[in-house]
Motif scaffolding. Structure first.
Motif, PDB file in Angstrom:
ATOM      1  N   ALA A 176       4.006  -0.680 -11.714  1.00 44.45           N
ATOM      2  CA  ALA A 176       3.768  -2.110 -11.926  1.00 44.45           C
ATOM      3  C   ALA A 176       3.771  -2.796 -10.571  1.00 44.45           C
ATOM      4  O   ALA A 176       4.697  -2.626  -9.772  1.00 44.45           O
ATOM      5  CB  ALA A 176       4.861  -2.702 -12.815  1.00 44.45           C
ATOM      6  N   ALA A 177       2.738  -3.576 -10.301  1.00 47.66           N
ATOM      7  CA  ALA A 177       2.572  -4.212  -8.995  1.00 47.66           C
ATOM      8  C   ALA A 177       3.504  -5.399  -8.790  1.00 47.66           C
ATOM      9  O   ALA A 177       3.633  -5.895  -7.672  1.00 47.66           O
ATOM     10  CB  ALA A 177       1.114  -4.648  -8.814  1.00 47.66           C
ATOM     11  N   SER A 178       4.167  -5.859  -9.858  1.00 47.31           N
ATOM     12  CA  SER A 178       5.054  -7.020  -9.771  1.00 47.31           C
ATOM     13  C   SER A 178       6.064  -6.974 -10.912  1.00 47.31           C
ATOM     14  O   SER A 178       5.919  -6.199 -11.870  1.00 47.31           O
ATOM     15  CB  SER A 178       4.249  -8.322  -9.862  1.00 47.31           C
ATOM     16  N   LYS A 179       7.075  -7.839 -10.825  1.00 48.96           N
ATOM     17  CA  LYS A 179       8.046  -7.951 -11.907  1.00 48.96           C
ATOM     18  C   LYS A 179       7.359  -8.387 -13.201  1.00 48.96           C
ATOM     19  O   LYS A 179       7.691  -7.898 -14.288  1.00 48.96           O
ATOM     20  CB  LYS A 179       9.129  -8.967 -11.547  1.00 48.96           C
ATOM     21  N   GLU A 180       6.424  -9.317 -13.068  1.00 50.64           N
ATOM     22  CA  GLU A 180       5.719  -9.840 -14.246  1.00 50.64           C
ATOM     23  C   GLU A 180       4.917  -8.731 -14.938  1.00 50.64           C
ATOM     24  O   GLU A 180       4.909  -8.630 -16.167  1.00 50.64           O
ATOM     25  CB  GLU A 180       4.799 -10.984 -13.836  1.00 50.64           C
ATOM     26  N   GLU A 181       4.266  -7.915 -14.138  1.00 52.41           N
ATOM     27  CA  GLU A 181       3.494  -6.807 -14.702  1.00 52.41           C
ATOM     28  C   GLU A 181       4.422  -5.779 -15.338  1.00 52.41           C
ATOM     29  O   GLU A 181       4.111  -5.206 -16.395  1.00 52.41           O
ATOM     30  CB  GLU A 181       2.665  -6.153 -13.591  1.00 52.41           C
ATOM     31  N   ALA A 182       5.577  -5.559 -14.714  1.00 50.21           N
ATOM     32  CA  ALA A 182       6.553  -4.620 -15.269  1.00 50.21           C
ATOM     33  C   ALA A 182       7.047  -5.100 -16.631  1.00 50.21           C
ATOM     34  O   ALA A 182       7.208  -4.305 -17.566  1.00 50.21           O
ATOM     35  CB  ALA A 182       7.725  -4.456 -14.312  1.00 50.21           C
ATOM     36  N   LEU A 183       7.296  -6.400 -16.761  1.00 53.73           N
ATOM     37  CA  LEU A 183       7.756  -6.955 -18.033  1.00 53.73           C
ATOM     38  C   LEU A 183       6.711  -6.759 -19.122  1.00 53.73           C
ATOM     39  O   LEU A 183       7.029  -6.302 -20.225  1.00 53.73           O
ATOM     40  CB  LEU A 183       8.069  -8.440 -17.867  1.00 53.73           C
ATOM     41  N   ASN A 238      12.580   0.480  -4.080  1.00 54.26           N
ATOM     42  CA  ASN A 238      13.645   0.620  -3.087  1.00 54.26           C
ATOM     43  C   ASN A 238      14.591   1.775  -3.391  1.00 54.26           C
ATOM     44  O   ASN A 238      15.356   2.204  -2.524  1.00 54.26           O
ATOM     45  CB  ASN A 238      14.464  -0.680  -3.004  1.00 54.26           C
ATOM     46  N   LYS A 239      14.529   2.310  -4.601  1.00 57.41           N
ATOM     47  CA  LYS A 239      15.449   3.380  -4.988  1.00 57.41           C
ATOM     48  C   LYS A 239      14.867   4.781  -4.821  1.00 57.41           C
ATOM     49  O   LYS A 239      15.541   5.768  -5.112  1.00 57.41           O
ATOM     50  CB  LYS A 239      15.904   3.167  -6.437  1.00 57.41           C
ATOM     51  N   VAL A 240      13.622   4.874  -4.374  1.00 51.98           N
ATOM     52  CA  VAL A 240      12.975   6.171  -4.218  1.00 51.98           C
ATOM     53  C   VAL A 240      13.373   6.793  -2.878  1.00 51.98           C
ATOM     54  O   VAL A 240      13.229   6.176  -1.822  1.00 51.98           O
ATOM     55  CB  VAL A 240      11.446   6.050  -4.312  1.00 51.98           C
ATOM     56  N   CYS A 241      13.867   8.026  -2.942  1.00 51.68           N
ATOM     57  CA  CYS A 241      14.337   8.748  -1.752  1.00 51.68           C
ATOM     58  C   CYS A 241      13.520  10.023  -1.555  1.00 51.68           C
ATOM     59  O   CYS A 241      12.859  10.496  -2.477  1.00 51.68           O
ATOM     60  CB  CYS A 241      15.815   9.099  -1.906  1.00 51.68           C
ATOM     61  N   GLY A 242      13.611  10.583  -0.359  1.00 45.18           N
ATOM     62  CA  GLY A 242      12.784  11.726  -0.019  1.00 45.18           C
ATOM     63  C   GLY A 242      13.193  13.032  -0.662  1.00 45.18           C
ATOM     64  O   GLY A 242      12.355  13.923  -0.844  1.00 45.18           O
ATOM     65  N   ASP A 243      14.467  13.167  -1.007  1.00 45.12           N
ATOM     66  CA  ASP A 243      14.922  14.405  -1.632  1.00 45.12           C
ATOM     67  C   ASP A 243      16.208  14.134  -2.403  1.00 45.12           C
ATOM     68  O   ASP A 243      16.730  13.016  -2.400  1.00 45.12           O
ATOM     69  CB  ASP A 243      15.122  15.520  -0.593  1.00 45.12           C
ATOM     70  N   LEU A 244      16.720  15.179  -3.056  1.00 47.43           N
ATOM     71  CA  LEU A 244      17.897  15.009  -3.911  1.00 47.43           C
ATOM     72  C   LEU A 244      19.128  14.650  -3.087  1.00 47.43           C
ATOM     73  O   LEU A 244      19.950  13.829  -3.518  1.00 47.43           O
ATOM     74  CB  LEU A 244      18.149  16.282  -4.717  1.00 47.43           C
ATOM     75  N   LEU A 270       0.960   4.185  -2.991  1.00 49.19           N
ATOM     76  CA  LEU A 270       0.731   5.603  -2.724  1.00 49.19           C
ATOM     77  C   LEU A 270       1.947   6.444  -3.099  1.00 49.19           C
ATOM     78  O   LEU A 270       1.816   7.518  -3.711  1.00 49.19           O
ATOM     79  CB  LEU A 270       0.380   5.806  -1.248  1.00 49.19           C
ATOM     80  N   LEU A 271       3.137   5.959  -2.723  1.00 50.25           N
ATOM     81  CA  LEU A 271       4.356   6.695  -3.042  1.00 50.25           C
ATOM     82  C   LEU A 271       4.571   6.776  -4.544  1.00 50.25           C
ATOM     83  O   LEU A 271       4.988   7.816  -5.073  1.00 50.25           O
ATOM     84  CB  LEU A 271       5.557   6.033  -2.369  1.00 50.25           C
ATOM     85  N   ALA A 272       4.268   5.695  -5.247  1.00 46.99           N
ATOM     86  CA  ALA A 272       4.444   5.683  -6.704  1.00 46.99           C
ATOM     87  C   ALA A 272       3.584   6.747  -7.378  1.00 46.99           C
ATOM     88  O   ALA A 272       4.021   7.373  -8.350  1.00 46.99           O
ATOM     89  CB  ALA A 272       4.116   4.306  -7.264  1.00 46.99           C
ATOM     90  N   GLN A 273       2.378   6.950  -6.865  1.00 44.51           N
ATOM     91  CA  GLN A 273       1.513   7.976  -7.460  1.00 44.51           C
ATOM     92  C   GLN A 273       2.137   9.359  -7.319  1.00 44.51           C
ATOM     93  O   GLN A 273       2.040  10.197  -8.230  1.00 44.51           O
ATOM     94  CB  GLN A 273       0.129   7.926  -6.811  1.00 44.51           C
ATOM     95  N   LYS A 274       2.776   9.611  -6.178  1.00 46.99           N
ATOM     96  CA  LYS A 274       3.460  10.898  -5.999  1.00 46.99           C
ATOM     97  C   LYS A 274       4.623  11.022  -6.969  1.00 46.99           C
ATOM     98  O   LYS A 274       4.833  12.084  -7.581  1.00 46.99           O
ATOM     99  CB  LYS A 274       3.957  11.026  -4.561  1.00 46.99           C
ATOM    100  N   VAL A 275       5.395   9.943  -7.116  1.00 47.35           N
ATOM    101  CA  VAL A 275       6.535   9.968  -8.027  1.00 47.35           C
ATOM    102  C   VAL A 275       6.072  10.209  -9.464  1.00 47.35           C
ATOM    103  O   VAL A 275       6.667  11.001 -10.206  1.00 47.35           O
ATOM    104  CB  VAL A 275       7.342   8.655  -7.938  1.00 47.35           C
ATOM    105  N   LYS A 285       0.831  -1.205   0.000  1.00 44.69           N
ATOM    106  CA  LYS A 285       0.000   0.000   0.000  1.00 44.69           C
ATOM    107  C   LYS A 285       0.863   1.250   0.000  1.00 44.69           C
ATOM    108  O   LYS A 285       0.599   2.212  -0.726  1.00 44.69           O
ATOM    109  CB  LYS A 285      -0.919  -0.008   1.223  1.00 44.69           C
ATOM    110  N   ARG A 286       1.899   1.219   0.815  1.00 42.17           N
ATOM    111  CA  ARG A 286       2.819   2.367   0.861  1.00 42.17           C
ATOM    112  C   ARG A 286       3.438   2.605  -0.500  1.00 42.17           C
ATOM    113  O   ARG A 286       3.534   3.752  -0.980  1.00 42.17           O
ATOM    114  CB  ARG A 286       3.885   2.108   1.916  1.00 42.17           C
ATOM    115  N   ASN A 287       3.896   1.543  -1.165  1.00 34.16           N
ATOM    116  CA  ASN A 287       4.525   1.681  -2.474  1.00 34.16           C
ATOM    117  C   ASN A 287       3.551   2.218  -3.510  1.00 34.16           C
ATOM    118  O   ASN A 287       3.913   3.039  -4.356  1.00 34.16           O
ATOM    119  CB  ASN A 287       5.100   0.343  -2.930  1.00 34.16           C
TER     120      ASN A 287
END
Length: 209
Positions: free
Chosen positions: A30-37, A136-142, A11-16, A7-9
């Motif tokens: 993408a909710a999974s690796k398979e969906e990303a592919l 895992n690579k999303v950070c809060g600021d530059l 919500l955060l993805a929508q902001k990104v 759920k956190r991911n």
């Protein structure tokens, strides 16, 4: 995966994604690796010339294997005897695959490079640049993104390549000038002047370094 993390991911993805859109780039979740592919393949037309930098994330979702097996002109630099020729071919490719060493939650991408072929192709040349980025690579600021790129991604990559850098021995950036350093070029992508060129697939998983 723990449903609270999912759920956190989400919500955060929508902001990104909103941040990317404000920077003239396109974002997807993408909710999974398979969906990303599946999503990535919809964005790469058959017959396209495709190449990449050292994007472990593209390997991890199965995209590289799919391109090699499919109807694509995949320029595999590892298969080239002349590595320079393979790198130069990237600038005229239809699609360049990459990941990010880190990115901010408002859509800024951070990449560090040793040979600089990856960051230069992100900047200029290929018609489309497709990023595969684990949440895992999303950070809060530059500042956080730069610290992640230098203290997480760079030491792991130095160790992976068997390089003799201080970070490979200590696990953290020492701001070195070692002949083996892979921190030669720092690229901060904060805006794309060309609409429709840069696309970022955010994956609900831990990918890359």
């Amino acid at each position: 995966m723990n449903p609270n993390i999912v759920k956190r991911n989400e919500l955060l993805a929508q902001k990104v994604i909103k941040g990317l859109e404000s920077r003239n780039m396109s974002g997807y979740y993408a909710a999974s690796k398979e969906e990303a592919l599946k999503l990535a393949l919809t964005m790469i037309p058959e017959g396209s010339s495709v190449t990449m930098g050292g994007a472990m994330s593209a390997h991890e979702i199965g995209l590289v294997d799919a391109l090699k097996a499919g109807n694509y002109n995949f320029i595999d630099r590892d298969a080239y005897e002349d590595k320079r020729a393979a790198m130069l071919a990237a600038y005229d490719a239809d699609v360049f695959l990459s990941s990010a060493n880190a990115m901010t939650d408002d859509g800024i991408l951070v990449n560090i490079d040793g040979n600089s072929n990856r960051v230069s192709a992100i900047c200029q040349g290929p018609k489309k640049v497709l990023f595969i980025v684990g949440m895992n690579k999303v950070c809060g600021d530059l500042d956080g993104a730069m610290k992640r790129a230098r203290n997480v991604a760079a030491p792991i990559n130095a160790q992976r390549f068997g390089l003799s850098t201080p970070c490979a021995k200590t696990g953290k950036c020492m701001d070195c000038k070692s002949p083996d350093t892979i921190c030669c070029q720092f690229l901060i992508t904060r805006f794309s002047r060309h609409a429709g060129r840069i696309h970022v697939i955010l994956v609900n998983d831990t990918l890359g370094f």
